[in-house]
Motif scaffolding. Structure first.
Motif, PDB file in Angstrom:
ATOM      1  N   GLU A 198       0.805  -1.224   0.000  1.00 51.93           N
ATOM      2  CA  GLU A 198       0.000   0.000   0.000  1.00 51.93           C
ATOM      3  C   GLU A 198       0.841   1.277   0.000  1.00 51.93           C
ATOM      4  O   GLU A 198       0.292   2.375  -0.094  1.00 51.93           O
ATOM      5  N   ASP A 199       2.149   1.140   0.104  1.00 46.80           N
ATOM      6  CA  ASP A 199       3.028   2.306  -0.050  1.00 46.80           C
ATOM      7  C   ASP A 199       3.319   2.602  -1.519  1.00 46.80           C
ATOM      8  O   ASP A 199       3.962   3.616  -1.837  1.00 46.80           O
ATOM      9  N   THR A 200       2.865   1.732  -2.405  1.00 46.61           N
ATOM     10  CA  THR A 200       3.071   1.950  -3.833  1.00 46.61           C
ATOM     11  C   THR A 200       2.405   3.242  -4.268  1.00 46.61           C
ATOM     12  O   THR A 200       1.207   3.452  -4.046  1.00 46.61           O
ATOM     13  N   ALA A 201       3.195   4.118  -4.883  1.00 48.71           N
ATOM     14  CA  ALA A 201       2.688   5.430  -5.293  1.00 48.71           C
ATOM     15  C   ALA A 201       3.792   6.192  -6.008  1.00 48.71           C
ATOM     16  O   ALA A 201       4.963   5.800  -5.968  1.00 48.71           O
ATOM     17  N   VAL A 202       3.402   7.288  -6.613  1.00 51.25           N
ATOM     18  CA  VAL A 202       4.380   8.273  -7.067  1.00 51.25           C
ATOM     19  C   VAL A 202       4.620   9.213  -5.900  1.00 51.25           C
ATOM     20  O   VAL A 202       3.664   9.744  -5.325  1.00 51.25           O
ATOM     21  N   TYR A 203       5.874   9.394  -5.542  1.00 50.88           N
ATOM     22  CA  TYR A 203       6.252  10.234  -4.416  1.00 50.88           C
ATOM     23  C   TYR A 203       6.777  11.571  -4.937  1.00 50.88           C
ATOM     24  O   TYR A 203       7.663  11.607  -5.796  1.00 50.88           O
ATOM     25  N   TYR A 204       6.211  12.641  -4.382  1.00 53.51           N
ATOM     26  CA  TYR A 204       6.531  13.994  -4.823  1.00 53.51           C
ATOM     27  C   TYR A 204       7.196  14.777  -3.709  1.00 53.51           C
ATOM     28  O   TYR A 204       6.784  14.709  -2.550  1.00 53.51           O
TER      29      TYR A 204
END
Length: 117
Positions: free
Chosen positions: A88-94
């Motif tokens: 659930e940490d899968t994401a694009v990080y900005y």
């Protein structure tokens, strides 16, 4: 003004990654720095923040105890150390910079983190 994120990639659940955000074109030490993320189909959310002097940090509840934000004002860089990663940490990080007094706001283009076996 540029914020350039790096360090994303594919990692297995339970693994670690360190994201970096290199800043140019503004007075880095006058800006609070933040990491946000946006998962597929979801809104962008705040993950962690650190004050301009590095004296205070904050985290969203879901990453407390697993992620650590830090900064090096001499290198104009902010980091996000991520451990015990979950799918659930899968994401694009900005990376985000916000002036501590006047509120000017800058964004990086993001780096993709995928947590999967």
């Amino acid at each position: 003004v540029q914020l350039v994120e790096s360090g994303g990639g594919l990692v297995q659940p339970g693994g670690s990654l360190r994201l970096s955000c290199a800043a140019t074109g503004f007075t880095f030490s006058s800006y609070n720095m933040n990491w946000y993320r946006q998962a597929p189909g979801k809104e962008r959310e705040s993950v962690a923040g650190i004050t301009y002097h590095g004296g205070s940090t904050n985290y969203t509840d879901s990453v407390k105890g697993r992620f650590t934000i830090s900064r090096d004002n001499a290198k104009n860089t902010v980091y996000l150390q991520m451990s015990s990663l979950k799918p659930e940490d899968t994401a694009v990080y900005y990376c985000n910079a916000r002036h501590a007094m006047f509120g000017m706001n800058y964004w990086g283009k993001g780096t993709l983190v995928t947590v999967s076996s």
